[in-house]
Write a protein that holds these residues in place. Structure first.
Motif, PDB file in Angstrom:
ATOM      1  N   GLN A  22      90.059  82.341  33.784  1.00 13.35           N
ATOM      2  CA  GLN A  22      91.269  82.206  34.598  1.00 13.35           C
ATOM      3  C   GLN A  22      91.970  80.880  34.310  1.00 13.35           C
ATOM      4  O   GLN A  22      93.201  80.829  34.194  1.00 13.35           O
ATOM      5  N   LYS A  23      91.199  79.827  34.164  1.00 16.47           N
ATOM      6  CA  LYS A  23      91.798  78.514  33.900  1.00 16.47           C
ATOM      7  C   LYS A  23      92.483  78.487  32.531  1.00 16.47           C
ATOM      8  O   LYS A  23      93.543  77.891  32.380  1.00 16.47           O
ATOM      9  N   ASN A  24      91.887  79.130  31.531  1.00 14.76           N
ATOM     10  CA  ASN A  24      92.440  79.119  30.175  1.00 14.76           C
ATOM     11  C   ASN A  24      93.607  80.058  29.982  1.00 14.76           C
ATOM     12  O   ASN A  24      94.557  79.731  29.273  1.00 14.76           O
ATOM     13  N   TYR A  25      93.539  81.248  30.569  1.00 16.03           N
ATOM     14  CA  TYR A  25      94.537  82.275  30.287  1.00 16.03           C
ATOM     15  C   TYR A  25      95.394  82.645  31.498  1.00 16.03           C
ATOM     16  O   TYR A  25      96.208  83.554  31.412  1.00 16.03           O
ATOM     17  N   LYS A  26      95.175  81.944  32.612  1.00 19.08           N
ATOM     18  CA  LYS A  26      95.975  82.177  33.827  1.00 19.08           C
ATOM     19  C   LYS A  26      95.925  83.641  34.265  1.00 19.08           C
ATOM     20  O   LYS A  26      96.909  84.196  34.727  1.00 19.08           O
ATOM     21  N   GLN A  27      94.758  84.245  34.081  1.00 22.12           N
ATOM     22  CA  GLN A  27      94.584  85.641  34.463  1.00 22.12           C
ATOM     23  C   GLN A  27      93.213  85.804  35.117  1.00 22.12           C
ATOM     24  O   GLN A  27      92.202  85.393  34.553  1.00 22.12           O
ATOM     25  N   LYS A  28      93.197  86.407  36.279  1.00 24.05           N
ATOM     26  CA  LYS A  28      91.951  86.621  37.003  1.00 24.05           C
ATOM     27  C   LYS A  28      91.183  87.773  36.361  1.00 24.05           C
ATOM     28  O   LYS A  28      91.746  88.821  36.080  1.00 24.05           O
ATOM     29  N   THR A  29      89.896  87.541  36.117  1.00 23.80           N
ATOM     30  CA  THR A  29      89.044  88.591  35.570  1.00 23.80           C
ATOM     31  C   THR A  29      88.007  88.997  36.612  1.00 23.80           C
ATOM     32  O   THR A  29      87.735  88.264  37.561  1.00 23.80           O
ATOM     33  N   HIS A  30      87.437  90.160  36.396  1.00 21.34           N
ATOM     34  CA  HIS A  30      86.491  90.728  37.358  1.00 21.34           C
ATOM     35  C   HIS A  30      85.171  91.083  36.677  1.00 21.34           C
ATOM     36  O   HIS A  30      84.580  92.120  36.966  1.00 21.34           O
ATOM     37  N   LEU A  31      84.720  90.199  35.787  1.00 17.64           N
ATOM     38  CA  LEU A  31      83.445  90.440  35.118  1.00 17.64           C
ATOM     39  C   LEU A  31      82.337  90.514  36.168  1.00 17.64           C
ATOM     40  O   LEU A  31      82.284  89.709  37.088  1.00 17.64           O
ATOM     41  N   GLY A  32      81.486  91.509  36.032  1.00 22.34           N
ATOM     42  CA  GLY A  32      80.375  91.672  36.963  1.00 22.34           C
ATOM     43  C   GLY A  32      80.727  92.393  38.245  1.00 22.34           C
ATOM     44  O   GLY A  32      79.896  92.551  39.120  1.00 22.34           O
ATOM     45  N   GLU A  33      81.976  92.832  38.375  1.00 23.05           N
ATOM     46  CA  GLU A  33      82.423  93.543  39.568  1.00 23.05           C
ATOM     47  C   GLU A  33      82.684  95.010  39.226  1.00 23.05           C
ATOM     48  O   GLU A  33      82.834  95.372  38.063  1.00 23.05           O
ATOM     49  N   THR A  34      82.773  95.836  40.235  1.00 22.14           N
ATOM     50  CA  THR A  34      83.039  97.259  39.995  1.00 22.14           C
ATOM     51  C   THR A  34      84.431  97.483  39.424  1.00 22.14           C
ATOM     52  O   THR A  34      84.689  98.506  38.812  1.00 22.14           O
ATOM     53  N   THR A  35      85.318  96.519  39.595  1.00 27.85           N
ATOM     54  CA  THR A  35      86.691  96.638  39.080  1.00 27.85           C
ATOM     55  C   THR A  35      86.848  96.037  37.681  1.00 27.85           C
ATOM     56  O   THR A  35      87.974  95.889  37.202  1.00 27.85           O
ATOM     57  N   GLU A  36      85.731  95.719  37.018  1.00 29.75           N
ATOM     58  CA  GLU A  36      85.797  95.166  35.668  1.00 29.75           C
ATOM     59  C   GLU A  36      86.533  96.133  34.743  1.00 29.75           C
ATOM     60  O   GLU A  36      86.307  97.335  34.778  1.00 29.75           O
ATOM     61  N   SER A  37      87.418  95.574  33.908  1.00 30.54           N
ATOM     62  CA  SER A  37      88.222  96.412  33.020  1.00 30.54           C
ATOM     63  C   SER A  37      87.973  96.039  31.554  1.00 30.54           C
ATOM     64  O   SER A  37      87.328  95.029  31.259  1.00 30.54           O
ATOM     65  N   THR A  38      88.529  96.845  30.665  1.00 28.46           N
ATOM     66  CA  THR A  38      88.419  96.536  29.240  1.00 28.46           C
ATOM     67  C   THR A  38      89.194  95.257  28.912  1.00 28.46           C
ATOM     68  O   THR A  38      88.810  94.524  28.007  1.00 28.46           O
ATOM     69  N   LEU A  39      90.264  94.979  29.663  1.00 32.33           N
ATOM     70  CA  LEU A  39      90.995  93.729  29.466  1.00 32.33           C
ATOM     71  C   LEU A  39      90.100  92.535  29.821  1.00 32.33           C
ATOM     72  O   LEU A  39      90.117  91.519  29.124  1.00 32.33           O
TER      73      LEU A  39
END
Length: 162
Positions: free
Chosen positions: A53-70
């Motif tokens: 998130q700090k590097n790309y200004k995008q929230k990720t959901h690694l390890g969550e049920t909402t994890e995506s291919t992005l």
């Protein structure tokens, strides 16, 4: 006597203070039969999400049920920019294989193909340093039957394994 009791009480109370560890582990093994390096990463999920998130200004959901291919793509982009391996003096591409989770740790699996022989292995690792200057990236290797390790920090971001 009061000073000793006060010191003991202070030390006891300090031992209960929550402490966050900033450590990740990267294991590099050489598979001579397949002529490749096999790399396993162990990184705390919350730290990795925060770094992405700090590097790309995008929230990720690694390890969550909402994890995506992005999320997976951003994870691989981040690691390819911050974890760099030089085999025999040449920068090598770590190919993503898969990942899984154990509790709050992401285990990532990578490989570097077409490595018939290793004379030197340099690792540069700046992963998660933007999250904490206390971050320690431990590199463990098994090359030619010889176990070696490196401790990489903000002060020392690369090291050589022979």
């Amino acid at each position: 006597m009061k000073k000793i009791v006060a010191l003991f009480l202070f030390l006891t109370l300090c031992s209960f203070v929550a402490h966050k560890f900033y450590v990740s582990i990267y294991k590099i093994d050489y598979n001579a039969k397949k002529q490749r390096l096999e790399i396993t990463t162990r990184i705390f999920i919350d730290d990795l999400n925060a770094a992405i998130q700090k590097n790309y200004k995008q929230k990720t959901h690694l390890g969550e049920t909402t994890e995506s291919t992005l999320d997976e793509q951003l994870m691989n982009r981040y690691l390819s920019e911050h974890f760099i391996v030089f085999v025999n003096g040449k920068k090598s591409i770590c190919q993503y294989v898969s990942h899984e989770y154990q509790d709050n740790v992401l285990l990532g699996y990578y490989k570097i193909n077409a490595v018939p022989k290793i004379t030197s292995l340099k690792v540069q690792n700046t992963a998660l340093l933007e999250i904490s200057d206390q971050q320690q990236n431990i590199i463990q290797s098994q090359l030619g039957g010889k176990k070696q390790s490196l401790l990489l920090t903000a002060e020392t971001t690369s090291g050589l394994l022979k």
